[in-house]
Enzyme design. Structure first.
Site, PDB file in Angstrom:
ATOM      1  N   ARG A  30       0.827  -1.206   0.000  1.00 47.42           N
ATOM      2  CA  ARG A  30       0.000   0.000   0.000  1.00 47.42           C
ATOM      3  C   ARG A  30       0.863   1.259   0.000  1.00 47.42           C
ATOM      4  O   ARG A  30       1.864   1.330   0.714  1.00 47.42           O
ATOM      5  CB  ARG A  30      -0.955   0.004   1.207  1.00 47.42           C
ATOM      6  CG  ARG A  30      -1.908  -1.151   1.170  1.00 47.42           C
ATOM      7  CD  ARG A  30      -3.128  -0.983   2.061  1.00 47.42           C
ATOM      8  NE  ARG A  30      -3.846  -2.259   2.133  1.00 47.42           N
ATOM      9  CZ  ARG A  30      -4.634  -2.721   1.173  1.00 47.42           C
ATOM     10  NH1 ARG A  30      -4.827  -2.040   0.080  1.00 47.42           N
ATOM     11  NH2 ARG A  30      -5.225  -3.905   1.306  1.00 47.42           N
ATOM     12  N   ASP A  31       0.426   2.238  -0.821  1.00 48.18           N
ATOM     13  CA  ASP A  31       1.104   3.534  -0.838  1.00 48.18           C
ATOM     14  C   ASP A  31       0.930   4.198   0.529  1.00 48.18           C
ATOM     15  O   ASP A  31      -0.143   4.167   1.111  1.00 48.18           O
ATOM     16  CB  ASP A  31       0.539   4.417  -1.955  1.00 48.18           C
ATOM     17  CG  ASP A  31       1.436   5.593  -2.266  1.00 48.18           C
ATOM     18  OD1 ASP A  31       2.025   5.617  -3.366  1.00 48.18           O
ATOM     19  OD2 ASP A  31       1.570   6.504  -1.408  1.00 48.18           O
ATOM     20  N   ILE A  32       2.006   4.825   1.015  1.00 46.32           N
ATOM     21  CA  ILE A  32       1.980   5.442   2.343  1.00 46.32           C
ATOM     22  C   ILE A  32       1.074   6.677   2.366  1.00 46.32           C
ATOM     23  O   ILE A  32       0.597   7.085   3.427  1.00 46.32           O
ATOM     24  CB  ILE A  32       3.422   5.787   2.779  1.00 46.32           C
ATOM     25  CG1 ILE A  32       3.550   5.850   4.291  1.00 46.32           C
ATOM     26  CG2 ILE A  32       3.920   7.061   2.126  1.00 46.32           C
ATOM     27  CD1 ILE A  32       4.985   5.873   4.784  1.00 46.32           C
ATOM     28  N   ASN A  88       4.526   6.709 -13.395  1.00 40.03           N
ATOM     29  CA  ASN A  88       5.224   7.988 -13.511  1.00 40.03           C
ATOM     30  C   ASN A  88       6.672   7.698 -13.900  1.00 40.03           C
ATOM     31  O   ASN A  88       7.323   6.853 -13.281  1.00 40.03           O
ATOM     32  CB  ASN A  88       5.170   8.742 -12.183  1.00 40.03           C
ATOM     33  CG  ASN A  88       3.763   9.156 -11.818  1.00 40.03           C
ATOM     34  OD1 ASN A  88       2.962   9.472 -12.688  1.00 40.03           O
ATOM     35  ND2 ASN A  88       3.444   9.146 -10.530  1.00 40.03           N
ATOM     36  N   GLU A  96       9.088  10.264  -8.421  1.00 43.31           N
ATOM     37  CA  GLU A  96       9.831  10.684  -7.223  1.00 43.31           C
ATOM     38  C   GLU A  96      10.710   9.581  -6.671  1.00 43.31           C
ATOM     39  O   GLU A  96      11.762   9.855  -6.095  1.00 43.31           O
ATOM     40  CB  GLU A  96       8.852  11.161  -6.143  1.00 43.31           C
ATOM     41  CG  GLU A  96       8.225  12.511  -6.499  1.00 43.31           C
ATOM     42  CD  GLU A  96       7.147  12.954  -5.523  1.00 43.31           C
ATOM     43  OE1 GLU A  96       6.862  12.207  -4.567  1.00 43.31           O
ATOM     44  OE2 GLU A  96       6.605  14.052  -5.742  1.00 43.31           O
ATOM     45  N   VAL A  97      10.273   8.339  -6.838  1.00 39.80           N
ATOM     46  CA  VAL A  97      11.075   7.207  -6.363  1.00 39.80           C
ATOM     47  C   VAL A  97      11.584   6.473  -7.601  1.00 39.80           C
ATOM     48  O   VAL A  97      10.792   5.969  -8.410  1.00 39.80           O
ATOM     49  CB  VAL A  97      10.248   6.260  -5.468  1.00 39.80           C
ATOM     50  CG1 VAL A  97      11.084   5.055  -5.070  1.00 39.80           C
ATOM     51  CG2 VAL A  97       9.749   6.998  -4.229  1.00 39.80           C
ATOM     52  N   HIS A 101       7.796   1.366 -10.614  1.00 36.77           N
ATOM     53  CA  HIS A 101       6.606   0.976  -9.861  1.00 36.77           C
ATOM     54  C   HIS A 101       5.351   1.393 -10.610  1.00 36.77           C
ATOM     55  O   HIS A 101       5.309   2.433 -11.251  1.00 36.77           O
ATOM     56  CB  HIS A 101       6.601   1.597  -8.458  1.00 36.77           C
ATOM     57  CG  HIS A 101       6.730   3.089  -8.452  1.00 36.77           C
ATOM     58  ND1 HIS A 101       7.954   3.721  -8.570  1.00 36.77           N
ATOM     59  CD2 HIS A 101       5.805   4.068  -8.351  1.00 36.77           C
ATOM     60  CE1 HIS A 101       7.766   5.032  -8.537  1.00 36.77           C
ATOM     61  NE2 HIS A 101       6.468   5.278  -8.412  1.00 36.77           N
ATOM     62  N   HIS A 103       1.392   2.409 -10.038  1.00 36.09           N
ATOM     63  CA  HIS A 103       0.366   2.800  -9.074  1.00 36.09           C
ATOM     64  C   HIS A 103      -0.939   2.172  -9.531  1.00 36.09           C
ATOM     65  O   HIS A 103      -1.406   2.454 -10.642  1.00 36.09           O
ATOM     66  CB  HIS A 103       0.147   4.318  -9.080  1.00 36.09           C
ATOM     67  CG  HIS A 103       1.296   5.135  -8.593  1.00 36.09           C
ATOM     68  ND1 HIS A 103       1.342   5.682  -7.329  1.00 36.09           N
ATOM     69  CD2 HIS A 103       2.433   5.530  -9.204  1.00 36.09           C
ATOM     70  CE1 HIS A 103       2.461   6.383  -7.195  1.00 36.09           C
ATOM     71  NE2 HIS A 103       3.137   6.308  -8.320  1.00 36.09           N
TER      72      HIS A 103
END
Ligand code: 5GP
Ligand code: ZN
Length: 116
Positions: A30-32, A88, A96-97, A101, A103
Protein backbone atom coordinates in the site's frame (compact mmCIF):
# COMPACT_ATOMS: atom_id res chain seq x y z
CA UNK A 1 19.80 -4.07 -4.23
CA UNK A 2 20.62 -0.48 -5.02
CA UNK A 3 22.12 1.54 -2.16
CA UNK A 4 19.82 4.24 -0.82
CA UNK A 5 16.83 3.07 -2.87
CA UNK A 6 13.67 3.27 -0.74
CA UNK A 7 11.86 0.46 -2.56
CA UNK A 8 14.91 -1.85 -2.50
CA UNK A 9 14.89 -1.31 1.28
CA UNK A 10 11.21 -2.30 1.39
CA UNK A 11 12.02 -5.44 -0.65
CA UNK A 12 14.84 -6.24 1.79
CA UNK A 13 12.51 -5.73 4.76
CA UNK A 14 14.63 -2.87 6.12
CA UNK A 15 11.67 -0.47 5.85
CA UNK A 16 8.21 -1.75 6.79
CA UNK A 17 5.36 -1.76 4.31
CA UNK A 18 1.84 -3.16 4.18
CA UNK A 19 2.35 -5.95 1.67
CA UNK A 20 -0.75 -7.17 -0.15
CA UNK A 21 0.92 -9.64 -2.52
CA UNK A 22 4.36 -11.11 -3.05
CA UNK A 23 5.67 -13.33 -5.81
CA UNK A 24 9.18 -14.60 -6.46
CA UNK A 25 9.93 -11.53 -8.58
CA UNK A 26 7.41 -8.85 -7.59
CA UNK A 27 6.02 -7.11 -4.52
CA UNK A 28 2.78 -5.16 -4.02
CA UNK A 29 2.26 -2.89 -1.02
CA UNK A 30 0.00 0.00 0.00
CA UNK A 31 1.10 3.53 -0.84
CA UNK A 32 1.98 5.44 2.34
CA UNK A 33 0.02 8.48 1.09
CA UNK A 34 -3.00 6.97 -0.69
CA UNK A 35 -4.71 9.05 -3.39
CA UNK A 36 -7.71 6.69 -3.68
CA UNK A 37 -9.49 4.12 -1.46
CA UNK A 38 -7.28 1.48 -3.11
CA UNK A 39 -3.74 2.67 -3.84
CA UNK A 40 -1.23 -0.12 -4.20
CA UNK A 41 2.32 0.11 -5.57
CA UNK A 42 3.49 -2.88 -7.59
CA UNK A 43 7.23 -3.22 -8.13
CA UNK A 44 9.78 -5.68 -9.48
CA UNK A 45 12.00 -6.89 -6.63
CA UNK A 46 15.00 -6.28 -8.84
CA UNK A 47 16.05 -2.65 -9.14
CA UNK A 48 15.26 -0.83 -12.40
CA UNK A 49 15.05 2.95 -12.40
CA UNK A 50 11.79 3.14 -14.34
CA UNK A 51 9.30 1.10 -16.35
CA UNK A 52 11.01 1.80 -19.69
CA UNK A 53 14.35 0.53 -18.39
CA UNK A 54 12.63 -2.52 -16.93
CA UNK A 55 10.73 -3.31 -20.15
CA UNK A 56 13.85 -3.01 -22.28
CA UNK A 57 16.06 -5.05 -19.96
CA UNK A 58 13.61 -7.80 -18.99
CA UNK A 59 10.25 -7.79 -20.80
CA UNK A 60 9.23 -11.06 -19.15
CA UNK A 61 9.59 -9.42 -15.75
CA UNK A 62 7.45 -6.56 -17.04
CA UNK A 63 4.79 -9.14 -17.85
CA UNK A 64 5.09 -10.66 -14.37
CA UNK A 65 4.59 -7.18 -12.93
CA UNK A 66 1.33 -6.88 -14.87
CA UNK A 67 0.26 -10.34 -13.68
CA UNK A 68 0.69 -9.13 -10.11
CA UNK A 69 -1.27 -5.97 -10.93
CA UNK A 70 -4.16 -8.12 -12.18
CA UNK A 71 -4.04 -10.39 -9.13
CA UNK A 72 -4.04 -7.40 -6.77
CA UNK A 73 -6.89 -5.75 -8.70
CA UNK A 74 -8.88 -8.95 -8.19
CA UNK A 75 -8.04 -9.35 -4.49
CA UNK A 76 -8.74 -5.65 -3.80
CA UNK A 77 -12.13 -6.01 -5.51
CA UNK A 78 -11.60 -3.37 -8.20
CA UNK A 79 -11.71 -5.55 -11.33
CA UNK A 80 -15.43 -5.08 -11.94
CA UNK A 81 -15.67 -1.31 -11.47
CA UNK A 82 -12.25 -0.68 -12.96
CA UNK A 83 -9.04 0.96 -11.89
CA UNK A 84 -6.22 3.12 -13.21
CA UNK A 85 -2.61 2.03 -13.64
CA UNK A 86 0.04 4.78 -13.66
CA UNK A 87 3.77 4.56 -14.26
CA UNK A 88 5.22 7.99 -13.51
CA UNK A 89 8.47 8.05 -15.47
CA UNK A 90 11.31 10.55 -15.23
CA UNK A 91 11.20 14.25 -14.47
CA UNK A 92 8.30 15.23 -16.75
CA UNK A 93 6.33 12.19 -15.57
CA UNK A 94 6.64 13.37 -11.97
CA UNK A 95 8.53 10.29 -10.78
CA UNK A 96 9.83 10.68 -7.22
CA UNK A 97 11.07 7.21 -6.36
CA UNK A 98 13.50 5.89 -8.98
CA UNK A 99 12.68 2.19 -8.68
CA UNK A 100 10.12 1.14 -11.30
CA UNK A 101 6.61 0.98 -9.86
CA UNK A 102 3.00 0.86 -11.00
CA UNK A 103 0.37 2.80 -9.07
CA UNK A 104 -2.86 0.79 -8.97
CA UNK A 105 -5.69 3.20 -8.08
CA UNK A 106 -9.30 2.25 -7.58
CA UNK A 107 -12.24 1.90 -5.23
CA UNK A 108 -13.85 5.14 -6.52
CA UNK A 109 -13.88 7.12 -9.77
CA UNK A 110 -10.29 8.27 -10.26
CA UNK A 111 -11.23 11.43 -12.15
CA UNK A 112 -9.65 13.10 -15.18
CA UNK A 113 -6.64 11.36 -16.65
CA UNK A 114 -4.39 14.38 -16.11
CA UNK A 115 -4.81 17.56 -14.11
CA UNK A 116 -5.45 20.78 -15.97
P1 5GP B 1 6.17 8.39 -7.81
O1 5GP B 1 5.88 9.85 -7.64
O2 5GP B 1 7.65 8.10 -7.80
O3 5GP B 1 5.44 7.77 -8.97
O4 5GP B 1 5.50 7.69 -6.56
C1 5GP B 1 6.17 7.34 -5.39
C2 5GP B 1 5.11 6.90 -4.40
O5 5GP B 1 5.76 6.29 -3.29
C3 5GP B 1 4.27 8.07 -3.81
O6 5GP B 1 2.90 7.86 -4.13
C4 5GP B 1 4.54 7.99 -2.32
O7 5GP B 1 3.39 8.26 -1.53
C5 5GP B 1 5.04 6.57 -2.12
N1 5GP B 1 5.96 6.40 -1.01
C6 5GP B 1 6.99 7.23 -0.69
N2 5GP B 1 7.63 6.76 0.39
C7 5GP B 1 6.99 5.62 0.75
C8 5GP B 1 7.20 4.67 1.81
O8 5GP B 1 8.13 4.77 2.63
N3 5GP B 1 6.35 3.62 1.87
C9 5GP B 1 5.31 3.47 0.99
N4 5GP B 1 4.52 2.41 1.15
N5 5GP B 1 5.09 4.33 -0.02
C10 5GP B 1 5.92 5.39 -0.14
ZN1 ZN C 1 15.50 -0.07 -5.92
Amino acid sequence: MENDCLFCKIVAGDIPATVVRETETTLAFRDINPKAPVHVLVIPKEHYVDVATLAQADPALGGELLETVAAVAESEGVLLDGFRLIFNTGEYGGQEVFHAHAHLLGGAPIGPMVAG
